[in-house]
Write a protein that holds these residues in place. Structure first.
Motif, PDB file in Angstrom:
ATOM      1  N   HIS A  18       1.007  -1.064  -0.025  1.00  0.00           N
ATOM      2  CA  HIS A  18      -0.021  -0.067   0.059  1.00  0.00           C
ATOM      3  C   HIS A  18       0.916   1.117  -0.115  1.00  0.00           C
ATOM      4  CE1 HIS A  18      -3.083   2.790   1.152  1.00  0.00           C
ATOM      5  NE2 HIS A  18      -4.090   1.748   1.085  1.00  0.00           N
ATOM      6  N   VAL A  19       0.600   2.411  -0.844  1.00  0.00           N
ATOM      7  CA  VAL A  19       1.390   3.543  -0.779  1.00  0.00           C
ATOM      8  C   VAL A  19       1.503   4.296   0.555  1.00  0.00           C
ATOM      9  CG1 VAL A  19       1.369   3.750  -3.361  1.00  0.00           C
ATOM     10  CG2 VAL A  19      -0.309   4.804  -1.792  1.00  0.00           C
ATOM     11  N   GLU A  20       0.310   4.212   1.249  1.00  0.00           N
ATOM     12  CA  GLU A  20       0.175   4.999   2.504  1.00  0.00           C
ATOM     13  C   GLU A  20       0.747   4.076   3.654  1.00  0.00           C
ATOM     14  OE1 GLU A  20       0.166   6.821   5.541  1.00  0.00           O
ATOM     15  OE2 GLU A  20      -1.430   5.622   5.811  1.00  0.00           O
ATOM     16  N   ARG A  21       1.977   4.119   3.614  1.00  0.00           N
ATOM     17  CA  ARG A  21       2.674   3.020   4.561  1.00  0.00           C
ATOM     18  C   ARG A  21       3.507   3.462   5.636  1.00  0.00           C
ATOM     19  NH1 ARG A  21       5.074   2.240  -0.632  1.00  0.00           N
ATOM     20  NH2 ARG A  21       7.396   2.359  -0.412  1.00  0.00           N
ATOM     21  N   VAL A  22       3.805   2.415   6.534  1.00  0.00           N
ATOM     22  CA  VAL A  22       4.813   2.851   7.525  1.00  0.00           C
ATOM     23  C   VAL A  22       6.322   3.482   6.987  1.00  0.00           C
ATOM     24  CG1 VAL A  22       6.029   1.929   9.423  1.00  0.00           C
ATOM     25  CG2 VAL A  22       3.634   1.454   9.190  1.00  0.00           C
ATOM     26  N   GLY A  23       6.577   4.268   7.499  1.00  0.00           N
ATOM     27  CA  GLY A  23       7.969   5.002   7.029  1.00  0.00           C
ATOM     28  C   GLY A  23       7.829   6.286   6.587  1.00  0.00           C
ATOM     29  N   ARG A  24       6.410   6.729   6.037  1.00  0.00           N
ATOM     30  CA  ARG A  24       6.477   8.041   5.482  1.00  0.00           C
ATOM     31  C   ARG A  24       6.561   9.255   6.367  1.00  0.00           C
ATOM     32  NH1 ARG A  24       1.193   9.140   4.632  1.00  0.00           N
ATOM     33  NH2 ARG A  24       1.635  10.902   3.245  1.00  0.00           N
ATOM     34  N   PHE A  76     -10.697  -3.355   4.993  1.00  0.00           N
ATOM     35  CA  PHE A  76     -10.825  -1.966   4.072  1.00  0.00           C
ATOM     36  C   PHE A  76     -12.362  -1.447   4.211  1.00  0.00           C
ATOM     37  CE2 PHE A  76      -6.868  -3.930   2.575  1.00  0.00           C
ATOM     38  CZ  PHE A  76      -6.128  -3.017   2.483  1.00  0.00           C
ATOM     39  N   VAL A  77     -12.594  -0.190   4.441  1.00  0.00           N
ATOM     40  CA  VAL A  77     -13.870   0.073   4.804  1.00  0.00           C
ATOM     41  C   VAL A  77     -14.496   1.401   3.683  1.00  0.00           C
ATOM     42  CG1 VAL A  77     -13.381  -0.114   7.336  1.00  0.00           C
ATOM     43  CG2 VAL A  77     -12.555   1.938   6.247  1.00  0.00           C
ATOM     44  N   ASP A  78     -13.691   1.461   2.639  1.00  0.00           N
ATOM     45  CA  ASP A  78     -14.544   2.413   1.609  1.00  0.00           C
ATOM     46  C   ASP A  78     -14.669   1.464   0.324  1.00  0.00           C
ATOM     47  OD1 ASP A  78     -11.734   2.031   0.840  1.00  0.00           O
ATOM     48  OD2 ASP A  78     -11.842   4.010  -0.109  1.00  0.00           O
ATOM     49  N   LYS A  79     -15.621   2.077  -0.407  1.00  0.00           N
ATOM     50  CA  LYS A  79     -16.066   1.266  -1.614  1.00  0.00           C
ATOM     51  C   LYS A  79     -14.968   0.888  -2.618  1.00  0.00           C
ATOM     52  CE  LYS A  79     -17.904   5.230  -4.233  1.00  0.00           C
ATOM     53  NZ  LYS A  79     -19.215   5.683  -4.914  1.00  0.00           N
ATOM     54  N   TRP A  80     -13.902   1.905  -2.661  1.00  0.00           N
ATOM     55  CA  TRP A  80     -12.768   1.591  -3.554  1.00  0.00           C
ATOM     56  C   TRP A  80     -11.768   0.552  -2.911  1.00  0.00           C
ATOM     57  CZ3 TRP A  80     -14.688   6.359  -2.293  1.00  0.00           C
ATOM     58  CH2 TRP A  80     -15.048   7.076  -3.591  1.00  0.00           C
ATOM     59  N   GLY A  81     -12.124   0.299  -1.647  1.00  0.00           N
ATOM     60  CA  GLY A  81     -11.096  -0.807  -1.143  1.00  0.00           C
ATOM     61  C   GLY A  81      -9.479  -0.212  -0.889  1.00  0.00           C
ATOM     62  N   PRO A 131     -15.078   7.410   6.015  1.00  0.00           N
ATOM     63  CA  PRO A 131     -13.492   7.156   5.777  1.00  0.00           C
ATOM     64  C   PRO A 131     -13.360   7.166   4.309  1.00  0.00           C
ATOM     65  CG  PRO A 131     -14.468   5.173   6.290  1.00  0.00           C
ATOM     66  CD  PRO A 131     -15.672   6.099   6.415  1.00  0.00           C
ATOM     67  N   MET A 132     -12.248   7.515   3.919  1.00  0.00           N
ATOM     68  CA  MET A 132     -12.056   7.523   2.331  1.00  0.00           C
ATOM     69  C   MET A 132     -10.984   8.086   2.035  1.00  0.00           C
ATOM     70  SD  MET A 132     -14.195   9.955  -0.467  1.00  0.00           S
ATOM     71  CE  MET A 132     -13.978   9.977  -2.216  1.00  0.00           C
ATOM     72  N   GLY A 133     -10.157   7.465   0.813  1.00  0.00           N
ATOM     73  CA  GLY A 133      -8.811   7.913   0.266  1.00  0.00           C
ATOM     74  C   GLY A 133      -7.584   7.911   1.384  1.00  0.00           C
ATOM     75  N   PHE A 134      -7.579   6.744   2.097  1.00  0.00           N
ATOM     76  CA  PHE A 134      -6.685   6.241   3.100  1.00  0.00           C
ATOM     77  C   PHE A 134      -6.737   7.196   4.347  1.00  0.00           C
ATOM     78  CE2 PHE A 134      -3.232   6.443  -0.781  1.00  0.00           C
ATOM     79  CZ  PHE A 134      -4.095   5.747  -1.440  1.00  0.00           C
ATOM     80  N   CYS A 135      -7.808   8.138   4.276  1.00  0.00           N
ATOM     81  CA  CYS A 135      -8.173   8.958   5.415  1.00  0.00           C
ATOM     82  C   CYS A 135      -9.120   8.494   6.493  1.00  0.00           C
ATOM     83  CB  CYS A 135      -8.410  10.077   4.938  1.00  0.00           C
ATOM     84  SG  CYS A 135      -7.417  11.020   3.835  1.00  0.00           S
ATOM     85  N   LEU A 283       0.551  17.135   7.586  1.00  0.00           N
ATOM     86  CA  LEU A 283       0.920  16.210   6.463  1.00  0.00           C
ATOM     87  C   LEU A 283      -0.238  15.722   6.108  1.00  0.00           C
ATOM     88  CD1 LEU A 283       3.086  14.705   4.710  1.00  0.00           C
ATOM     89  CD2 LEU A 283       3.184  12.949   6.581  1.00  0.00           C
ATOM     90  N   GLU A 284      -0.603  15.580   4.669  1.00  0.00           N
ATOM     91  CA  GLU A 284      -1.699  14.791   4.170  1.00  0.00           C
ATOM     92  C   GLU A 284      -0.935  13.511   3.246  1.00  0.00           C
ATOM     93  OE1 GLU A 284      -4.883  14.999   4.735  1.00  0.00           O
ATOM     94  OE2 GLU A 284      -5.007  17.002   5.789  1.00  0.00           O
ATOM     95  N   GLY A 285      -1.141  13.794   1.854  1.00  0.00           N
ATOM     96  CA  GLY A 285      -0.658  12.737   1.049  1.00  0.00           C
ATOM     97  C   GLY A 285       0.959  12.965   0.878  1.00  0.00           C
ATOM     98  N   GLY A 286       1.450  12.169  -0.187  1.00  0.00           N
ATOM     99  CA  GLY A 286       2.962  12.166  -0.333  1.00  0.00           C
ATOM    100  C   GLY A 286       3.673  10.690  -0.323  1.00  0.00           C
ATOM    101  N   TYR A 287       3.945  10.254  -1.477  1.00  0.00           N
ATOM    102  CA  TYR A 287       4.074   8.605  -1.327  1.00  0.00           C
ATOM    103  C   TYR A 287       5.548   8.321  -1.811  1.00  0.00           C
ATOM    104  CZ  TYR A 287      -0.544   9.144  -0.301  1.00  0.00           C
ATOM    105  OH  TYR A 287      -1.606   9.752   0.423  1.00  0.00           O
TER     106      TYR A 287
END
Ligand SMILES: [Zn+2]
Length: 339
Positions: A18-24, A76-81, A131-135, A283-287
């Motif tokens: 997953h792009v939203e991962r530990v280490g960011r 995973f809790v949103d419709k995009w998974g 919840p949506m978009g990793f948020c 901080l929001e996104g950034g991968y």
């Protein structure tokens, strides 16, 4: 000095693919070390935010649902998974919010002008019950509302490559909080068109700059100087909460805007020079880990008043998007609320 909280969310792990991962968050902090600014940081300890602060924005039933998913082992809790809520996610999201509250409290206590909240999971897609978009929890909205309740005139400036639909929805009808977003268009989540300006009593307090792919820092600077700063001034902002997504960097895998790390420093320098309100970056996104480090270092240099020295990341120019700024100026002049 910069008030900083570091909430890496180590127990919120959507998986190594997953792009939203530990280490960011660690990558962002490493960027501060690389530019030699450790001695300029006032590190505040993140605490778990109280449910009463969180439910100033989110519905209490939403928190209960998150806790229930966690207790069932996660999903995973949103419709995009793509938005993971694991066993410890509600706790880590509460810590991310708590880190933001601790930073703004420290800024209030010490009259520090700048704050930096390095936290995950991110927040600006999360709505009141969604919840949506990793948020999961909308940290920026909660912090902005917290400051607003203390009498500050709060503006949110969101430069993540994606539109912050959750934050926009939350403040859509509120004239007391300004929401300004620059983002790539078209792109997920599909909201944030230029004619989305707020509703009823709040018309004009939402501003969207939907830039085409390839837009460079000079165009964003044009938007700042000719539209955003005059609106902030007219609104009378005393505090700017920056939803600081670094996925608008040119090397990010999820977006196609062409900002450099130096551009984020340049935007910050312009805000510092032009407008004397306090600022809290969240901080929001950034991968791309390398870009996260450089963007964070560049912003911190600007906040301290030092030049960012990475020649490969100097300000960019020559991209498309100027017509977006011109059209937005025209729309907001016709509304006549702030310009
Ligand atoms: Zn994003």
């Amino acid at each position: 000095m910069i008030a900083v909280s570091v909430s890496p969310g180590l127990d919120h792990d959507p998986g190594e693919h997953h792009v939203e991962r530990v280490g960011r968050v660690e990558a962002c902090y490493e960027g501060l070390v690389c530019v030699g600014l450790e001695s300029e940081l006032n590190i505040v300890k993140s605490k778990v935010a109280s449910d009463s602060i969180i439910t100033s924005i989110h519905d209490s039933t939403y928190l209960e649902k998150l806790d229930a998913v966690a207790q069932m082992g996660g999903a995973f809790v949103d419709k995009w998974g793509d938005t993971w809520v694991g066993e410890k996610t509600p706790h880590e999201a509460r810590v991310a919010v708590g880190g933001a509250i601790e930073v703004v409290d420290e800024q209030l206590r010490s009259e520090t002008s700048s704050g930096l909240v390095l936290a995950r999971p991110p927040g600006h897609h999360a709505g009141v019950v969604t919840p949506m978009g990793f948020c999961v929890l909308n940290t920026a909205a909660i912090a902005a509302n917290y400051l607003s309740q203390m009498g500050e005139k709060v503006a949110i400036l969101d430069w993540d490559v994606h539109h912050g639909n959750g934050t926009q929805d939350i403040f859509w009808k509120r004239p007391d909080v300004l929401y300004i977003s620059s983002h790539e268009w078209p792109l997920y989540p599909g909201t944030g068109d230029i004619d989305e300006v707020g509703d009823s009593e709040a018309v004009g307090t939402t501003l969207n700059l939907p830039y085409p792919r390839g837009t460079t820092g000079d165009v964003m600077l044009m938007g700042l100087e000719n539209l955003i700063l005059p609106i902030l001034d007219s609104f009378g902002a005393t505090w700017i909460v920056i939803s600081s997504g670094f996925d608008s960097h040119r090397l990010d895998p999820l977006g196609s805007l062409s900002f450099s790390a130096g551009d984020f420093g340049m935007f910050s320098e312009k805000l510092v020079q032009s407008y004397k309100s306090r600022m809290t970056y969240i901080l929001e996104g950034g991968y791309n880990f390398n870009s996260l480090a450089k963007c964070t270092g560049s912003v911190a240099c600007a906040l301290i008043g030092e030049k960012y020295k990475d020649v490969d990341e100097l300000a960019t120019n020559g991209g498309p998007g100027r017509e977006v700024v011109e059209k937005a100026i025209s729309i907001h002049k016709s509304i006549g609320r702030f310009i």
